[in-house]
Every structure is written in structure tokens, then in C-alpha cells.
Design a protein around this motif. Structure first.
Motif, PDB file in Angstrom:
ATOM      1  N   GLN A  27       0.836  -1.195   0.000  1.00 53.51           N
ATOM      2  CA  GLN A  27       0.000   0.000   0.000  1.00 53.51           C
ATOM      3  C   GLN A  27       0.872   1.246   0.000  1.00 53.51           C
ATOM      4  OE1 GLN A  27      -3.209   0.382   2.744  1.00 53.51           O
ATOM      5  NE2 GLN A  27      -4.008  -1.650   2.369  1.00 53.51           N
ATOM      6  N   GLY A  28       0.561   2.144  -0.921  1.00 52.93           N
ATOM      7  CA  GLY A  28       1.290   3.399  -1.025  1.00 52.93           C
ATOM      8  C   GLY A  28       0.404   4.418  -1.710  1.00 52.93           C
ATOM      9  N   PRO A  90      -1.701  -1.802   5.448  1.00 50.42           N
ATOM     10  CA  PRO A  90      -0.596  -0.849   5.566  1.00 50.42           C
ATOM     11  C   PRO A  90       0.455  -1.359   6.538  1.00 50.42           C
ATOM     12  CG  PRO A  90      -2.500  -0.077   6.802  1.00 50.42           C
ATOM     13  CD  PRO A  90      -2.949  -1.293   6.052  1.00 50.42           C
ATOM     14  N   GLU A 119       4.834   1.313  -7.377  1.00 49.98           N
ATOM     15  CA  GLU A 119       4.405   2.414  -6.513  1.00 49.98           C
ATOM     16  C   GLU A 119       3.682   3.481  -7.316  1.00 49.98           C
ATOM     17  OE1 GLU A 119       3.433   3.830  -4.098  1.00 49.98           O
ATOM     18  OE2 GLU A 119       4.672   3.454  -2.358  1.00 49.98           O
ATOM     19  N   GLY A 161       8.073   4.517   2.909  1.00 54.94           N
ATOM     20  CA  GLY A 161       7.424   3.269   3.289  1.00 54.94           C
ATOM     21  C   GLY A 161       8.187   2.019   2.894  1.00 54.94           C
TER      22      GLY A 161
END
Length: 246
Positions: A27-28, A90, A119, A161
Motif C-alpha cells: 500500500q502506497g 498498511p 508504486e 514506506g
């Protein structure tokens, strides 16, 4: 006890895998990595070969294609020799570095040819049907790889992240890697951006996938992710988990 002591990559099927390309989506921005990686896993005749588990991950079972499964999954496509890692939860910064270490250890175990991290890229462009793909290489080999595939290289910026920590870990372990980044909306899942990354990957690797269905799923995926995050917030965690998720 260290976080790494409470984290494990579990391979449920003992496959003979050598020199695969890793494709990784967490998740990004715009949920681009998650959507693209899962769409690949669902459409390349992949086999679920493992998952990542830890008490630092939320205790959530994901319902996917009428079956219960883990939130961070590892797939394998024999035809294209791809290992795909897809996450629907996340991951915090404290946990990201430890997870990246274990993921790159798996790359070493399989003698990975290269790793491609998917991403989203924050953009102010509101054009919905044109999502430029850019790349960030970890070394000169991957810089040539991106140029060969006509991917614009980003010269300055930051990757946050899990995506960023995986790239750093591959540098430490001398594994060829790069990020593929699609211009994306920030506040909503961007299925068009995920579709654009898949199309670029198809040119690179040589597969064909219909992404029209993915492009129509944006609202449904947004609701699913919001439900997962809501359940995580409502769950009463242990003291250690509160440090990561509180």
C-alpha cells in the motif's frame, strides 16, 4: 525481543524457484502497488506459495475470490518465472525495515534476477487516462534496464514506506532492483495508474493481461481497503502493537 524475531516468511509450498523476477506491491500512493500486484497474481495463472506473518500485523483474514487468505501473500508464476508479493494492509515504518530484510533474504534464497517495486507517484496532473511511468534504479545495471525499456528515470526525490526500505535493503545485499512509479491520485485508489504500470510490465516481461476490469474496480477496491483499515483501528491490540498501530 526484536521485531524480526516475531516475523516470518512462511512458504506453504516447496517450489524449486531459481533466478525469478520479484514484483512487489504494498500500500502506497493511490494504492497503485497493491492493485497492480494483485491483478498480476490473479491473471497470470499464479500459485499461492506463501505469506508473511507477524504479531505486529493486524489479525485480519482477507476474503479473496471466495477464499480466506492472509493479508500479505506470496505468489509464483512458473510460466513467467515471477514471484509476486501483494499486501492489502498498511505497514508502519518500524515494521517496514524488518519486513524488507526478510523479503530480500527470500530474494537471496531464490537467487533473484531482479526486483521491481510498484508504486504510485504524486502528481498534480488531473488527466485521467494518461499516467506517465517513471523509474528509480538501485544501480547502473538497473539504470540501463530502465533506459532500454524507455522509462524516464527520476533524478531527485524520496520513496517512502516499504517500497523505499525494500530498495535500500536490495542495495545492501547487492540485488538488482528498481521502482516503477505511475503518476497517481493521492487521496483515492487510482486503478488507471495501476493499469498503466501493468501495461508497462507487460511490455518488459512479455505477457498479455486485460486491465479493463481493473480500471472499473476503483470504487470497490477503495471500499475494501477502507473496511480493512477501519477494522484495524477498532481492534484492541496488545501494548507492542499499540506502538505500531496506535
Amino acid at each position: 525481543m526484536k521485531i524480526r524475531d516475531r516475523l516470518s516468511v512462511v512458504l506453504i509450498k516447496n517450489k524449486k524457484i531459481t533466478n525469478p523476477t520479484f514484483v512487489i506491491g504494498f500500500q502506497g500512493v493511490g494504492l497503485v502497488g497493491t492493485m497492480a500486484a494483485q491483478h498480476l497474481a490473479d491473471n497470470l495463472d499464479c500459485e499461492l506459495i506463501g505469506h508473511i506473518q507477524s504479531e505486529y500485523l493486524p489479525p485480519i483474514a482477507i476474503l479473496h475470490q471466495n477464499s480466506l487468505t492472509f493479508p500479505i501473500r506470496i505468489y509464483y508464476s512458473r510460466k513467467y518465472n515471477l514471484v509476486i508479493i501483494s499486501s492489502e494492509v498498511p505497514v508502519t515504518s518500524e515494521f517496514a525495515f524488518e519486513m524488507s530484510y526478510d523479503i530480500t533474504e527470500l530474494m537471496k534464497k531464490f537467487k533473484a534476477k531482479q526486483a521491481i517495486v510498484l508504486e504510485g507517484l504524486v502528481t498534480k496532473d488531473d488527466e485521467p487516462n494518461q499516467k506517465k511511468i517513471s523509474g528509480v534504479p538501485s544501480n547502473e545495471v538497473m539504470k540501463k534496464f530502465l533506459k532500454k525499456n524507455n522509462i524516464t528515470i527520476i533524478e531527485n526525490g524520496a520513496i517512502l514506506g516499504v517500497a523505499g526500505s525494500i530498495l535500500l535493503s536490495t542495495i545492501e545485499k547487492n540485488i538488482n532492483s528498481c521502482a516503477l512509479m505511475a503518476e497517481s491520485h493521492v487521496s483515492i485508489p487510482d486503478a488507471i495508474a495501476a493499469s498503466s504500470i501493468i501495461k508497462k510490465l507487460s511490455d518488459i516481461i512479455g505477457f498479455k493481461i486485460d486491465t479493463k476490469d481493473l480500471e472499473k474496480k476503483g470504487d470497490m477496491i477503495e471500499k475494501k481497503i477502507k473496511d480493512i483499515i477501519s477494522n484495524m483501528k477498532n481492534y484492541k491490540t496488545s501494548e507492542d502493537s499499540k506502538i505500531l498501530y496506535g
